[in-house]
Design an enzyme around this catalytic site. Structure first.
Site, PDB file in Angstrom:
ATOM      1  N   ASP A   1       0.849  -1.184   0.000  1.00 48.44           N
ATOM      2  CA  ASP A   1       0.000   0.000   0.000  1.00 48.44           C
ATOM      3  C   ASP A   1       0.884   1.234   0.000  1.00 48.44           C
ATOM      4  O   ASP A   1       2.049   1.163   0.390  1.00 48.44           O
ATOM      5  CB  ASP A   1      -0.953   0.041   1.187  1.00 48.44           C
ATOM      6  CG  ASP A   1      -2.176   0.886   0.878  1.00 48.44           C
ATOM      7  OD1 ASP A   1      -2.152   2.096   1.180  1.00 48.44           O
ATOM      8  OD2 ASP A   1      -3.152   0.363   0.318  1.00 48.44           O
ATOM      9  N   GLN A   2       0.313   2.330  -0.442  1.00 51.54           N
ATOM     10  CA  GLN A   2       1.043   3.590  -0.484  1.00 51.54           C
ATOM     11  C   GLN A   2       0.139   4.699   0.025  1.00 51.54           C
ATOM     12  O   GLN A   2      -1.031   4.769  -0.349  1.00 51.54           O
ATOM     13  CB  GLN A   2       1.494   3.891  -1.916  1.00 51.54           C
ATOM     14  CG  GLN A   2       2.358   5.126  -2.057  1.00 51.54           C
ATOM     15  CD  GLN A   2       2.752   5.359  -3.505  1.00 51.54           C
ATOM     16  OE1 GLN A   2       1.899   5.590  -4.355  1.00 51.54           O
ATOM     17  NE2 GLN A   2       4.043   5.289  -3.800  1.00 51.54           N
TER      18      GLN A   2
END
Length: 199
Positions: free
Chosen positions: A76-77
């Protein structure tokens, strides 16, 4: 025989990064309620960096539980600006507002990867990148979005540095692969250490 590798992400660019590195893997997209998880963690006072890590772990664990014999990579970012999380724009007008807000200023990208094996987290990494965006004229912004929407809707901050979005920045401090959403070198290093890929 080496264990299989699963990418628990529907991100095209993350899959491309692994494929270009010569990694054999399967994609199994983890369906999680990201907004609910984010809201809960932020209400508890967690940092954007920890939110990215938690989301990556949730995705890895969800798919990893279904295929316990594999190395499952969750990613995830999170984009943080002035301590606040900036999400992917749902509409063109929202993308324009985000870029106007970020223009001429610095923000942070926190790219997290978590690997689950046998139902347990065995490795994790959060890579932090500082992004400095140049000042952007209204005319260029309009033209940029006209050329690149809706592709940039898949990017938090409404830019893609692997494409024309590189022109929006004057400086990037950190790992380029992490900007694209995956701390690739560290993931490859761990997979090689465990014998999942040749080294």
């Amino acid at each position: 025989m080496s264990q299989s590798i699963i990418l628990a992400s529907g991100s095209t660019i993350r899959a491309e990064l692994l494929a270009r590195a010569g990694v054999s893997f399967e994609v199994m997209t983890a369906r999680v309620d990201e907004q609910s998880i984010k809201a809960s963690l932020l209400a508890e006072g967690e940092s954007p960096r920890n939110v990215a890590d938690a989301l990556a772990q949730t995705k890895a664990e969800k798919i990893g539980a279904r295929v316990p014999g594999a190395f499952t990579i969750g990613c995830d970012q999170v984009l943080a600006f002035d301590g606040q999380i900036v999400s992917k724009p749902a509409r063109l007008e929202e993308a324009k507002r985000q870029l106007q807000m970020l223009a001429g200023k610095q923000h942070q990208l926190h790219s997290a990867a978590v690997i689950v094996e046998g139902g347990k987290t065995v490795w994790r990494k959060v890579s932090d990148v500082t992004m400095t965006m140049r000042a952007i004229s209204d005319d260029y912004l309009e033209a940029y979005l006209a050329r690149n929407w809706p592709e940039v809707s898949h990017s938090c901050g409404a830019y893609q540095v692997e494409a024309e979005g590189s022109r929006l920045f004057s400086r990037i401090q950190g790992d380029y692969f992490a900007v694209l959403g995956l701390p690739l070198l560290e993931v490859l290093d761990y997979l090689a250490l465990r014998g999942a890929i040749e080294s």
